[in-house]
Design a protein around this motif. Sequence first.
Motif, PDB file in Angstrom:
ATOM      1  N   GLU A 107     -79.541 151.476  65.938  1.00  0.00           N
ATOM      2  CA  GLU A 107     -80.859 151.479  65.297  1.00  0.00           C
ATOM      3  C   GLU A 107     -81.137 150.132  64.644  1.00  0.00           C
ATOM      4  O   GLU A 107     -82.255 149.627  64.702  1.00  0.00           O
ATOM      5  CB  GLU A 107     -80.932 152.600  64.256  1.00  0.00           C
ATOM      6  CG  GLU A 107     -81.022 153.986  64.856  1.00  0.00           C
ATOM      7  CD  GLU A 107     -81.008 155.077  63.797  1.00  0.00           C
ATOM      8  OE1 GLU A 107     -81.114 154.731  62.606  1.00  0.00           O
ATOM      9  OE2 GLU A 107     -80.881 156.242  64.168  1.00  0.00           O
TER      10      GLU A 107
ATOM     11  N   THR B  91     -79.961 147.234  65.576  1.00  0.00           N
ATOM     12  CA  THR B  91     -80.216 146.285  66.658  1.00  0.00           C
ATOM     13  C   THR B  91     -81.624 146.469  67.205  1.00  0.00           C
ATOM     14  O   THR B  91     -82.340 145.499  67.428  1.00  0.00           O
ATOM     15  CB  THR B  91     -79.187 146.476  67.785  1.00  0.00           C
ATOM     16  OG1 THR B  91     -77.887 146.321  67.234  1.00  0.00           O
ATOM     17  CG2 THR B  91     -79.391 145.476  68.886  1.00  0.00           C
ATOM     18  N   THR B  92     -82.042 147.706  67.394  1.00  0.00           N
ATOM     19  CA  THR B  92     -83.384 147.993  67.891  1.00  0.00           C
ATOM     20  C   THR B  92     -84.431 147.515  66.897  1.00  0.00           C
ATOM     21  O   THR B  92     -85.437 146.910  67.288  1.00  0.00           O
ATOM     22  CB  THR B  92     -83.550 149.509  68.152  1.00  0.00           C
ATOM     23  OG1 THR B  92     -82.547 149.913  69.071  1.00  0.00           O
ATOM     24  CG2 THR B  92     -84.913 149.820  68.717  1.00  0.00           C
ATOM     25  N   CYS B  93     -84.178 147.750  65.636  1.00  0.00           N
ATOM     26  CA  CYS B  93     -85.123 147.319  64.598  1.00  0.00           C
ATOM     27  C   CYS B  93     -85.213 145.794  64.554  1.00  0.00           C
ATOM     28  O   CYS B  93     -86.308 145.242  64.466  1.00  0.00           O
ATOM     29  CB  CYS B  93     -84.685 147.877  63.244  1.00  0.00           C
ATOM     30  SG  CYS B  93     -85.807 147.471  61.911  1.00  0.00           S
TER      31      CYS B  93
ATOM     32  N   ARG C  94     -84.620 143.710  66.977  1.00  0.00           N
ATOM     33  CA  ARG C  94     -85.314 143.256  68.188  1.00  0.00           C
ATOM     34  C   ARG C  94     -86.816 143.452  68.058  1.00  0.00           C
ATOM     35  O   ARG C  94     -87.594 142.591  68.477  1.00  0.00           O
ATOM     36  CB  ARG C  94     -84.801 144.011  69.411  1.00  0.00           C
ATOM     37  CG  ARG C  94     -83.416 143.613  69.819  1.00  0.00           C
ATOM     38  CD  ARG C  94     -82.979 144.395  71.028  1.00  0.00           C
ATOM     39  NE  ARG C  94     -81.606 144.066  71.377  1.00  0.00           N
ATOM     40  CZ  ARG C  94     -80.910 144.694  72.282  1.00  0.00           C
ATOM     41  NH1 ARG C  94     -81.453 145.686  72.963  1.00  0.00           N
ATOM     42  NH2 ARG C  94     -79.676 144.336  72.542  1.00  0.00           N
TER      43      ARG C  94
END
Length: 140
Positions: free
Chosen positions: A25, A27-29, A31
Amino acid sequence: GDAKADADNQVTAGDAGQEEDAGAEGTTCSRAVAAVSIFWSGAAVACSVKSIDVVWDLLGSSLSILLGFLIPCASYLVLCPITQDGGDDNNNAAAVGIVESFSRSIKKKLCRIAAWAIIIVLTPMMVICTCNAAYNTFLR
């Protein structure tokens, strides 16, 4: 005793899975934040100049080299490391033959040298092109 140890192991494994999900999460945030900031910085540049050609000049001089050459070469270097013996990760000399194994090793080394050469040549070129575009846009 064994049932309690098994239960502790299951709890620990469950906690590890939750930590991996939290890392994904994050990493996704990060990005998403990076993508939105790049988009809005491009929009800000587009709003502050007279012509769209200027935006293409500024963003194209750096992003095209970065996306087209530097990121693929860096990805290749990270994803295809050379092992300690200098060969491939799955070095089956007995199965494929000594000569073919040696040929693969040389080919991999040449590809890595080419990737490094592209990075070394194009990184300063990207900076020079971006500085030239900024000079032509703002100081000329």
